[in-house]
Scaffold this motif. Structure first.
Motif, PDB file in Angstrom:
ATOM      1  N   TYR A   1       0.825  -1.214   0.000  1.00 37.29           N
ATOM      2  CA  TYR A   1       0.000   0.000   0.000  1.00 37.29           C
ATOM      3  C   TYR A   1       0.857   1.262   0.000  1.00 37.29           C
ATOM      4  N   ALA A   2       1.953   1.247   0.755  1.00 41.87           N
ATOM      5  CA  ALA A   2       2.843   2.416   0.736  1.00 41.87           C
ATOM      6  C   ALA A   2       3.453   2.585  -0.652  1.00 41.87           C
ATOM      7  N   ARG A   3       3.840   1.485  -1.255  1.00 38.13           N
ATOM      8  CA  ARG A   3       4.403   1.521  -2.608  1.00 38.13           C
ATOM      9  C   ARG A   3       3.376   2.058  -3.604  1.00 38.13           C
ATOM     10  N   ALA A   4       2.124   1.632  -3.450  1.00 36.23           N
ATOM     11  CA  ALA A   4       1.058   2.138  -4.320  1.00 36.23           C
ATOM     12  C   ALA A   4       0.920   3.643  -4.168  1.00 36.23           C
ATOM     13  N   GLY A   5       0.928   4.121  -2.922  1.00 28.38           N
ATOM     14  CA  GLY A   5       0.807   5.555  -2.689  1.00 28.38           C
ATOM     15  C   GLY A   5       1.932   6.337  -3.327  1.00 28.38           C
ATOM     16  N   VAL A   6       3.143   5.815  -3.211  1.00 26.03           N
ATOM     17  CA  VAL A   6       4.306   6.468  -3.827  1.00 26.03           C
ATOM     18  C   VAL A   6       4.127   6.528  -5.340  1.00 26.03           C
ATOM     19  N   LEU A   7       3.710   5.433  -5.940  1.00 24.12           N
ATOM     20  CA  LEU A   7       3.507   5.400  -7.392  1.00 24.12           C
ATOM     21  C   LEU A   7       2.361   6.321  -7.818  1.00 24.12           C
ATOM     22  N   LEU A   8       1.318   6.369  -7.018  1.00 22.24           N
ATOM     23  CA  LEU A   8       0.154   7.199  -7.358  1.00 22.24           C
ATOM     24  C   LEU A   8       0.471   8.687  -7.334  1.00 22.24           C
ATOM     25  N   THR A   9       1.491   9.062  -6.587  1.00 21.05           N
ATOM     26  CA  THR A   9       1.842  10.482  -6.464  1.00 21.05           C
ATOM     27  C   THR A   9       3.132  10.832  -7.196  1.00 21.05           C
ATOM     28  N   GLY A  10       3.629   9.908  -7.979  1.00 19.85           N
ATOM     29  CA  GLY A  10       4.856  10.182  -8.723  1.00 19.85           C
ATOM     30  C   GLY A  10       6.042  10.454  -7.820  1.00 19.85           C
ATOM     31  N   GLU A  11       6.079   9.818  -6.673  1.00 18.87           N
ATOM     32  CA  GLU A  11       7.156   9.988  -5.686  1.00 18.87           C
ATOM     33  C   GLU A  11       7.298  11.437  -5.230  1.00 18.87           C
ATOM     34  N   LYS A  12       6.186  12.153  -5.122  1.00 13.08           N
ATOM     35  CA  LYS A  12       6.246  13.580  -4.773  1.00 13.08           C
ATOM     36  C   LYS A  12       5.570  13.915  -3.451  1.00 13.08           C
ATOM     37  N   LYS A  13       5.267  12.918  -2.624  1.00 15.26           N
ATOM     38  CA  LYS A  13       4.668  13.181  -1.306  1.00 15.26           C
ATOM     39  C   LYS A  13       5.574  12.594  -0.234  1.00 15.26           C
ATOM     40  N   LEU A  14       6.088  13.484   0.614  1.00 15.61           N
ATOM     41  CA  LEU A  14       7.011  13.054   1.669  1.00 15.61           C
ATOM     42  C   LEU A  14       6.393  12.007   2.583  1.00 15.61           C
ATOM     43  N   GLU A  15       5.113  12.209   2.952  1.00 20.06           N
ATOM     44  CA  GLU A  15       4.497  11.297   3.904  1.00 20.06           C
ATOM     45  C   GLU A  15       4.404   9.871   3.351  1.00 20.06           C
ATOM     46  N   LEU A  16       4.316   9.735   2.042  1.00 14.60           N
ATOM     47  CA  LEU A  16       4.259   8.398   1.457  1.00 14.60           C
ATOM     48  C   LEU A  16       5.638   7.749   1.387  1.00 14.60           C
ATOM     49  N   LEU A  17       6.645   8.524   1.046  1.00 10.37           N
ATOM     50  CA  LEU A  17       8.006   7.986   1.069  1.00 10.37           C
ATOM     51  C   LEU A  17       8.396   7.596   2.494  1.00 10.37           C
ATOM     52  N   ASP A  18       8.006   8.420   3.456  1.00 14.82           N
ATOM     53  CA  ASP A  18       8.262   8.121   4.858  1.00 14.82           C
ATOM     54  C   ASP A  18       7.530   6.840   5.271  1.00 14.82           C
ATOM     55  N   MET A  19       6.270   6.707   4.849  1.00  7.92           N
ATOM     56  CA  MET A  19       5.495   5.512   5.180  1.00  7.92           C
ATOM     57  C   MET A  19       6.106   4.274   4.549  1.00  7.92           C
ATOM     58  N   LEU A  20       6.628   4.410   3.335  1.00 10.46           N
ATOM     59  CA  LEU A  20       7.286   3.280   2.687  1.00 10.46           C
ATOM     60  C   LEU A  20       8.515   2.858   3.487  1.00 10.46           C
ATOM     61  N   ALA A  21       9.276   3.821   3.962  1.00 11.17           N
ATOM     62  CA  ALA A  21      10.445   3.511   4.793  1.00 11.17           C
ATOM     63  C   ALA A  21      10.029   2.794   6.073  1.00 11.17           C
ATOM     64  N   VAL A  22       8.959   3.261   6.694  1.00  9.90           N
ATOM     65  CA  VAL A  22       8.459   2.613   7.918  1.00  9.90           C
ATOM     66  C   VAL A  22       8.026   1.183   7.620  1.00  9.90           C
ATOM     67  N   ALA A  23       7.268   1.008   6.533  1.00  9.28           N
ATOM     68  CA  ALA A  23       6.778  -0.333   6.188  1.00  9.28           C
ATOM     69  C   ALA A  23       7.939  -1.291   5.933  1.00  9.28           C
ATOM     70  N   TYR A  24       8.950  -0.827   5.211  1.00 11.68           N
ATOM     71  CA  TYR A  24      10.124  -1.666   4.993  1.00 11.68           C
ATOM     72  C   TYR A  24      10.818  -1.986   6.324  1.00 11.68           C
ATOM     73  N   SER A  25      10.935  -1.004   7.202  1.00  6.64           N
ATOM     74  CA  SER A  25      11.599  -1.215   8.493  1.00  6.64           C
ATOM     75  C   SER A  25      10.855  -2.229   9.347  1.00  6.64           C
ATOM     76  N   VAL A  26       9.534  -2.084   9.404  1.00  4.53           N
ATOM     77  CA  VAL A  26       8.708  -3.013  10.183  1.00  4.53           C
ATOM     78  C   VAL A  26       8.901  -4.442   9.675  1.00  4.53           C
ATOM     79  N   SER A  27       9.151  -4.561   8.389  1.00  2.77           N
ATOM     80  CA  SER A  27       9.335  -5.876   7.770  1.00  2.77           C
ATOM     81  C   SER A  27      10.785  -6.359   7.823  1.00  2.77           C
ATOM     82  N   GLY A  28      11.668  -5.560   8.436  1.00  2.46           N
ATOM     83  CA  GLY A  28      13.069  -5.951   8.538  1.00  2.46           C
ATOM     84  C   GLY A  28      13.850  -5.768   7.252  1.00  2.46           C
ATOM     85  N   ARG A  29      13.304  -4.996   6.337  1.00  2.57           N
ATOM     86  CA  ARG A  29      13.962  -4.751   5.042  1.00  2.57           C
ATOM     87  C   ARG A  29      14.632  -3.373   5.099  1.00  2.57           C
ATOM     88  N   PHE A  30      15.708  -3.311   5.863  1.00  2.00           N
ATOM     89  CA  PHE A  30      16.321  -2.033   6.200  1.00  2.00           C
ATOM     90  C   PHE A  30      17.042  -1.362   5.037  1.00  2.00           C
TER      91      PHE A  30
END
Length: 172
Positions: free
Chosen positions: A125-154
């Protein structure tokens, strides 16, 4: 409601079967095949997910949220051209569905002890948000980083953080 309960408990196959049955009872309702597809997407059954999302779109061709899910399924099926085309279409139309993607990413990433399928959905879902906004929303890039971190994909989290920092510097 039983399908939602089964899904939340991680019984993805049983939930998918429930939604499939509901689709038979209510063939004109686009929600049931979409929910079935989400079960398959969470369970990494990407071909079945794509098929379910296509059935959802047959019932409701303009449903942006089903399009987002089909785009994710196509990306996960290693069909980037089809997936990226869906996201590009929604981005160009300035469809605000990215808000839903952010909400769902937060919903799954910020659970106390997320199950593996919930971590997967947070990333998707975070990846979808990033793609939907053309990588231009900080909160989505931040959320993607959080989602990766929660999953241990540092390593992937660091890439998302670097993109967010570059975007923040660009906006200053």
């Amino acid at each position: 409601y039983m399908g939602i309960i089964l899904f939340d408990r991680g019984r993805l196959e049983a939930a998918a079967e429930h939604f499939q049955y509901a689709s038979l009872l209510y063939p004109d309702n686009h929600l049931y095949p979409r929910l079935e597809g989400i079960c398959y997407l969470a369970d990494e059954r990407n071909n079945a997910a794509a098929e379910a999302f296509r059935r959802s779109l047959q019932c409701s061709p303009n449903d942006s949220w089903s399009k987002v899910h089909l785009g994710l399924a196509e990306l996960e099926r290693n069909n980037p051209e089809a997936g990226e085309a869906i996201f590009a279409e929604l981005h160009e139309a300035k469809d605000p569905v990215w808000v839903d993607a952010l909400r769902e990413a937060r919903n799954y990433a910020f659970r106390d002890d997320p199950m593996p399928f919930q971590k997967r959905l947070a990333i998707l879902y975070a990846r979808a948000g990033v793609l939907l906004t053309g990588e231009k929303k900080l909160e989505l890039l931040d959320m993607l980083a959080v989602a990766y971190s929660v999953s241990g994909r540092f390593d992937e989290a660091q890439v998302a953080v670097r993109k967010a920092i570059a975007l923040a510097e660009e906006k200053q």
